[in-house]
Design an enzyme around this catalytic site. Sequence first.
Site, PDB file in Angstrom:
ATOM      1  NE  ARG A  81     -53.105 -59.828   7.261  1.00  0.00           N
ATOM      2  CZ  ARG A  81     -52.105 -59.302   7.173  1.00  0.00           C
ATOM      3  NH1 ARG A  81     -50.852 -59.930   7.165  1.00  0.00           N
ATOM      4  NH2 ARG A  81     -52.048 -57.928   6.911  1.00  0.00           N
ATOM      5  CG  HIS A 125     -50.553 -55.583   2.799  1.00  0.00           C
ATOM      6  ND1 HIS A 125     -50.532 -56.684   3.670  1.00  0.00           N
ATOM      7  CD2 HIS A 125     -49.237 -55.051   2.869  1.00  0.00           C
ATOM      8  CE1 HIS A 125     -49.482 -56.797   4.150  1.00  0.00           C
ATOM      9  NE2 HIS A 125     -48.378 -56.113   3.439  1.00  0.00           N
ATOM     10  CD  GLU A 170     -46.409 -54.802   9.141  1.00  0.00           C
ATOM     11  OE1 GLU A 170     -45.812 -54.278   8.378  1.00  0.00           O
ATOM     12  OE2 GLU A 170     -46.069 -55.969   9.568  1.00  0.00           O
ATOM     13  CG  ASN A 296     -48.548 -58.278  10.833  1.00  0.00           C
ATOM     14  OD1 ASN A 296     -49.418 -59.201  11.238  1.00  0.00           O
ATOM     15  ND2 ASN A 296     -48.633 -57.505   9.728  1.00  0.00           N
ATOM     16  CE1 TYR A 298     -41.999 -60.646   9.045  1.00  0.00           C
ATOM     17  CE2 TYR A 298     -43.339 -59.038   9.839  1.00  0.00           C
ATOM     18  CZ  TYR A 298     -42.935 -60.363   8.795  1.00  0.00           C
ATOM     19  OH  TYR A 298     -44.038 -60.548   7.679  1.00  0.00           O
ATOM     20  CD  GLU A 358     -47.246 -59.323   7.546  1.00  0.00           C
ATOM     21  OE1 GLU A 358     -46.263 -59.241   7.621  1.00  0.00           O
ATOM     22  OE2 GLU A 358     -48.211 -58.601   6.916  1.00  0.00           O
TER      23      GLU A 358
HETATM   24  C1  BGC Z   1     -45.283 -56.569   5.868  1.00  0.00           C
HETATM   25  C2  BGC Z   1     -45.095 -57.333   4.546  1.00  0.00           C
HETATM   26  C3  BGC Z   1     -43.855 -57.630   4.231  1.00  0.00           C
HETATM   27  C4  BGC Z   1     -42.981 -58.266   5.540  1.00  0.00           C
HETATM   28  C5  BGC Z   1     -41.432 -58.473   5.221  1.00  0.00           C
HETATM   29  C6  BGC Z   1     -44.203 -56.683   6.994  1.00  0.00           C
HETATM   30  O1  BGC Z   1     -43.938 -55.598   7.458  1.00  0.00           O
HETATM   31  O2  BGC Z   1     -46.542 -56.427   6.105  1.00  0.00           O
HETATM   32  O3  BGC Z   1     -45.814 -56.743   3.433  1.00  0.00           O
HETATM   33  O4  BGC Z   1     -43.223 -58.130   3.367  1.00  0.00           O
HETATM   34  O5  BGC Z   1     -43.143 -57.124   6.619  1.00  0.00           O
HETATM   35  O6  BGC Z   1     -40.715 -57.341   5.332  1.00  0.00           O
END
Ligand code: BGC
Length: 451
Positions: A81, A125, A170, A296, A298, A358
């Site tokens: 991607r 992006h 995002e 995505n 985290y 992501e």
């Molecule tokens: C984004 C990326 C970023 C990653 C880490 C995501 O929110 O799409 O561009 O590098 O987080 O912060």
Amino acid sequence: MTAYPPLPPFPAGFHWGTSTSAYQIEGAPTEDGKGVSIWDTFVRRPGVIREAQTGDVACDHYHRTADDIALMSDLGVNAYRFSVAWTRIQPDGTGPANPAGLAFYDRLVDALLEKGITPFPTLFHWDLPQALEDRDGWLARDTAHRFADYAALLAGRLADRVEHWITLNEPFIHLAYGYAFGVHAPGRALMTDAIPVAHHQLLAHGLAVSALRSAGAARVLIANNLTPVWPATDAAEDRAAADAYDALHNRLFTDPILLGRYPDLSAYGTGPDLGGVVRDGDLELIAAPLDGLGVNYYNPTRVAAPGPEHGLPFQDVPIDGVPRSAFDWPVVPDGLRELLVSLADRYGAALPPIHITENGTSADDKVVAGRVADPERIAFLDGHIRALAQAMAAGVDVRGYLTWTLMDNFEWAEGFTQRFGLVHVDHETQARTPKDSYYWLRDRIKEWRSA
Ligand code: BGC
């Protein structure tokens, strides 16, 4: 070295891949007719980027594409991607395509296909053409129409070879960081007055879905940043704060797409017309059927009721007792399982198949005698891929896992200080050194793809 027990096999054709974005890796900001984007402008504002760094060179990927594809091919991924810089295709965000810009992505796509890597281009992006920002950026409805024109130009050139398309990356983070808090480009700090930006991005998505399909795109997705939201306590005020945060971060960008309606944003003083910008027919466009949802992930978010005069209907509270990344983000692999299962519960039959577009972590990685030991990243990937397998075993339809990110790159306001890559990049010399996690993932993909 920790021994990792084997995982159940993933389905045939599952996409294993890496994700990147144009401004974070390409460099070459003025080459071959590229126009100025809001990030080219923003990084020059004093004080906004750590150590005053810029993406002018980034990973020099524009000139090192072949090396970077070789790294992916050796890693054994079957998906990549990347994002397209709108200003390479339309330098000012309108008008005819710049042939050299199209040619760059055309070559990239061919080179990927030659290595058996499925391209997943993302159209946006966060690097809006500055010329459109000068006409009010995503606060202007017209930007959505300009985006659809750009999508048509790009797909007109690539859809004969590119099957999977991602409209936006995002939109929540772009709204929050770019327009509400002003810590990302375009650096506007409008707080809740930024909410119309959500609608214009979603309208752009809807218009682009139709433009992409008309140009022959087979599968269209959007990549949303999603987070499980945990109330700090079971008290009614904290649960209300969690609902309000969930509405803004998650539902605002997923309900209209999958259910054709906006969530209740009254906690933000906003009605269903999002500040007067929703017109008849918009939600039908936004809810055009999709072939997949990009997720995505985290970390989860823990929120509590705000104190008096806080200005927002929630406040963030730390998640204690878990490991933290170099960015100080909590590492909670099971949050991925929780998120996926809750999406399936929330949207039922309206939920299309999911790609994890992501997921990754930053660490303080250093090259020592030619090697980069990054056990935290290996543990992160292992934990999250296990959580993903559990969600799939519970019935969630997930078709791919694309990790963030291939190589250390320009991490927005953090400049080059946060390293998320499987490959270490020396930002002085551009030397690429695969980290231990790269070799770990290579071996795992080999196992999983042949199982
Ligand atoms: C984004 C990326 C970023 C990653 C880490 C995501 O929110 O799409 O561009 O590098 O987080 O912060």
